[in-house]
Design a protein around this motif. Structure first.
Motif, PDB file in Angstrom:
ATOM      1  N   VAL A   1       3.840  -1.391 -10.287  1.00  0.00           N
ATOM      2  CA  VAL A   1       3.522  -0.058 -10.805  1.00  0.00           C
ATOM      3  C   VAL A   1       2.626   0.703  -9.835  1.00  0.00           C
ATOM      4  CG1 VAL A   1       2.181   1.126 -12.594  1.00  0.00           C
ATOM      5  CG2 VAL A   1       3.900  -0.558 -13.240  1.00  0.00           C
ATOM      6  N   LEU A   2       1.704   0.004  -9.175  1.00  0.00           N
ATOM      7  CA  LEU A   2       0.811   0.642  -8.209  1.00  0.00           C
ATOM      8  C   LEU A   2       1.484   0.848  -6.854  1.00  0.00           C
ATOM      9  CD1 LEU A   2      -2.480  -1.351  -8.907  1.00  0.00           C
ATOM     10  CD2 LEU A   2      -1.880   0.913  -9.770  1.00  0.00           C
ATOM     11  N   ARG A   3       2.223  -0.166  -6.393  1.00  0.00           N
ATOM     12  CA  ARG A   3       2.719  -0.186  -5.011  1.00  0.00           C
ATOM     13  C   ARG A   3       3.800   0.858  -4.744  1.00  0.00           C
ATOM     14  NH1 ARG A   3       3.892  -4.958  -5.138  1.00  0.00           N
ATOM     15  NH2 ARG A   3       6.146  -4.924  -5.518  1.00  0.00           N
ATOM     16  N   HIS A   4       4.789   0.957  -5.597  1.00  0.00           N
ATOM     17  CA  HIS A   4       5.933   1.811  -5.291  1.00  0.00           C
ATOM     18  C   HIS A   4       5.590   3.309  -5.311  1.00  0.00           C
ATOM     19  CE1 HIS A   4       8.487  -1.639  -4.932  1.00  0.00           C
ATOM     20  NE2 HIS A   4       8.222  -2.028  -6.163  1.00  0.00           N
ATOM     21  N   PRO A   5       4.849   3.816  -6.285  1.00  0.00           N
ATOM     22  CA  PRO A   5       4.441   5.220  -6.198  1.00  0.00           C
ATOM     23  C   PRO A   5       3.535   5.514  -5.005  1.00  0.00           C
ATOM     24  CG  PRO A   5       4.261   4.416  -8.449  1.00  0.00           C
ATOM     25  CD  PRO A   5       4.507   3.212  -7.585  1.00  0.00           C
ATOM     26  N   ARG A   6       2.658   4.566  -4.669  1.00  0.00           N
ATOM     27  CA  ARG A   6       1.786   4.749  -3.503  1.00  0.00           C
ATOM     28  C   ARG A   6       2.623   4.896  -2.230  1.00  0.00           C
ATOM     29  NH1 ARG A   6      -1.168  -0.205  -3.299  1.00  0.00           N
ATOM     30  NH2 ARG A   6      -2.595   0.755  -4.802  1.00  0.00           N
ATOM     31  N   ARG A   7       3.613   4.030  -2.081  1.00  0.00           N
ATOM     32  CA  ARG A   7       4.459   4.094  -0.880  1.00  0.00           C
ATOM     33  C   ARG A   7       5.221   5.418  -0.823  1.00  0.00           C
ATOM     34  NH1 ARG A   7       7.922  -1.035   0.038  1.00  0.00           N
ATOM     35  NH2 ARG A   7       5.971  -1.699   1.037  1.00  0.00           N
ATOM     36  N   ALA A   8       5.752   5.848  -1.964  1.00  0.00           N
ATOM     37  CA  ALA A   8       6.498   7.111  -1.986  1.00  0.00           C
ATOM     38  C   ALA A   8       5.611   8.283  -1.603  1.00  0.00           C
ATOM     39  CB  ALA A   8       7.101   7.330  -3.372  1.00  0.00           C
ATOM     40  N   ALA A   9       4.403   8.335  -2.175  1.00  0.00           N
ATOM     41  CA  ALA A   9       3.483   9.432  -1.863  1.00  0.00           C
ATOM     42  C   ALA A   9       3.093   9.412  -0.389  1.00  0.00           C
ATOM     43  CB  ALA A   9       2.243   9.339  -2.750  1.00  0.00           C
ATOM     44  N   ASN A  10       2.842   8.229   0.157  1.00  0.00           N
ATOM     45  CA  ASN A  10       2.472   8.121   1.570  1.00  0.00           C
ATOM     46  C   ASN A  10       3.619   8.541   2.483  1.00  0.00           C
ATOM     47  OD1 ASN A  10      -0.048   7.203   0.852  1.00  0.00           O
ATOM     48  ND2 ASN A  10       0.396   5.053   1.230  1.00  0.00           N
ATOM     49  N   PHE A  11       4.842   8.108   2.176  1.00  0.00           N
ATOM     50  CA  PHE A  11       6.002   8.494   2.980  1.00  0.00           C
ATOM     51  C   PHE A  11       6.156  10.014   3.034  1.00  0.00           C
ATOM     52  CE2 PHE A  11       8.683   4.358   2.517  1.00  0.00           C
ATOM     53  CZ  PHE A  11       8.208   3.904   3.737  1.00  0.00           C
TER      54      PHE A  11
END
Length: 419
Positions: free
Chosen positions: A231-241
């Motif tokens: 839940v934390l990792r995937h939205p973080r990666r999307a926002a960073n990309f």
């Protein structure tokens, strides 16, 4: 956390600040004040200047300035005001040795709606942090907190610290980014040493309101550890990309969604949404009826069927397919801007079909096996309202995973390429 210079906030940020910041703890109205910093070298608009006592903050408010108070938590001493080239700053004593503290911490009472922003930023100066293990910045919301960790450089120079909402973890049951009631600045004990840090210039990080990344954090505390991590990792990666691609998105929780908030949004991204609450699902469905688009990944909750035009019908494991799922091959004509191939070893993928009332989806990419042969399974599908990938985005490279996400977002919102 990121350090470095950031672009100045524009007039839309000033207007949003006036709207989103309500009243300070002493009852005085907070108004944004333009920093005149030179020595501190920050070029963004402050939310407010920081002061170590309510009386100093009231004096600043009487002069027409904006002001916030750093209130020490139990056992911690009050800070001390000083000016750096004419700019207000606060020196905070960290007394791990003298006072025997395990944590040095100060609260900043606020009432703020931070949904429109990527996070907050401030200036920090330190000369010796040998006694500090790490720092935390907290956002109090409802019955919980959003928490970020950061480690500043101790070189005696003012450094800009960015606290990104996408980098936060979750404690308790926060009520969303629209209801922030307190900031907390904490230093945690490393060694038995005293030191000081200096802080100034609390401001916000602007975002592109047209693109929203949603973190599906409902019932976060009740999830197993692996699920919380996802839940934390995937939205973080999307926002960073997206930020690295030049499209810094708004980052919110699904409980922050409402019709008015999405009025200027063109695309909502759901990097991992296995359990969308009914209220949020209805808001997203209404959003797609107003020509908004969704970009989503893997598990598709039943209550998002109307919003996407799809329903999930199966889960295909990699051991069911010769050579497994090793790469995504986009159709260059259907998905301009995407890389030729995106490597990622997916352990399973979802299978979807169109709702009975909807047209069959269009295939934008397919899965390849380890021999780089087509598996016959679609990787990306497009409907009238959504672009959906049949697994989560695992590739961590900006020129592969990042470009794929950008191309998917631009497929849903073609004007994005103008950026």
């Amino acid at each position: 956390m990121r350090c470095g210079r950031a672009v100045a906030a524009g007039s839309h940020i000033r207007a949003a600040l006036i709207k989103c910041l309500t009243r300070f703890v002493c009852g005085c109205v907070l108004l944004p004040a333009l920093s005149s910093a030179t020595g501190l070298d920050f070029d963004y608009r402050e939310m407010f200047s920081l002061y170590p006592s309510p009386s100093e903050a009231r004096e600043a408010l009487s002069r027409g300035e904006s002001a916030g108070v750093l209130r020490p938590m139990a056992g911690n001493p009050r800070g001390r005001s000083f000016t750096a080239n004419g700019n207000q700053a606060v020196r905070l004593p960290i007394l791990f040795k003298s006072a025997g503290l395990n944590r040095a911490a100060w609260d900043i009472p606020v009432r703020a709606d931070l949904r429109n922003f990527r996070g907050i930023r401030f200036q920090l100066r330190a000369r010796n942090l040998d006694g500090v293990s790490y720092f935390n910045f907290y956002f109090k919301s409802g019955d919980g907190w959003y928490v970020a960790e950061f480690s500043p450089v101790a070189d005696g120079r003012w450094r800009e610290i960015e606290i990104l909402k996408s980098e936060t973890s979750i404690e308790g049951e926060p009520a969303g980014w629209g209801d922030i009631s307190k900031f907390r600045f904490s230093a945690w004990r490393g060694d038995d040493l005293d030191t000081t840090v200096e802080i100034a210039g609390l401001g916000v990080l602007p975002a592109d309101r047209r693109v929203v990344v949603v973190r599906n954090s409902s019932s976060f505390a009740d999830l197993p550890g692996g699920e919380r991590s996802a839940v934390l990792r995937h939205p973080r990666r999307a926002a960073n990309f997206l930020t690295e691609s030049g499209v810094p998105p708004v980052f919110i929780e699904e409980r922050d969604l409402d019709r008015d908030f999405l009025a200027s949004t063109r695309v909502v991204i759901l990097p991992y949404a296995p359990n969308m609450p009914g209220t949020a699902a209805r808001i997203l469905t209404e959003f797609t009826r107003r020509e908004g688009k969704l970009v989503g990944f893997h598990t598709l909750p039943d209550n998002l069927g109307e919003a996407t035009g799809l329903r999930q019908v199966d889960l295909v494991r990699r051991d069911q397919v010769s050579g497994g799922f090793a790469a995504i091959a986009p159709d260059s004509e259907s998905l301009p801007g995407a890389p030729d191939k995106v490597l990622q070893n997916s352990w399973n993928i979802a299978a979807y079909e169109a709702l009975p009332s909807r047209r069959p989806p269009r295939e934008l990419a397919q899965w390849l096996n380890r021999q780089h042969e087509s598996t016959g399974h679609p990787a990306l599908l497009e409907t009238d309202t959504a672009v959906w990938m049949s697994h989560v985005l695992l590739n961590p490279e900006i020129d592969q995973g990042g470009r794929l996400l950008l191309a998917m977002t631009a497929r849903a919102f073609p004007d994005l390429w103008r950026r």
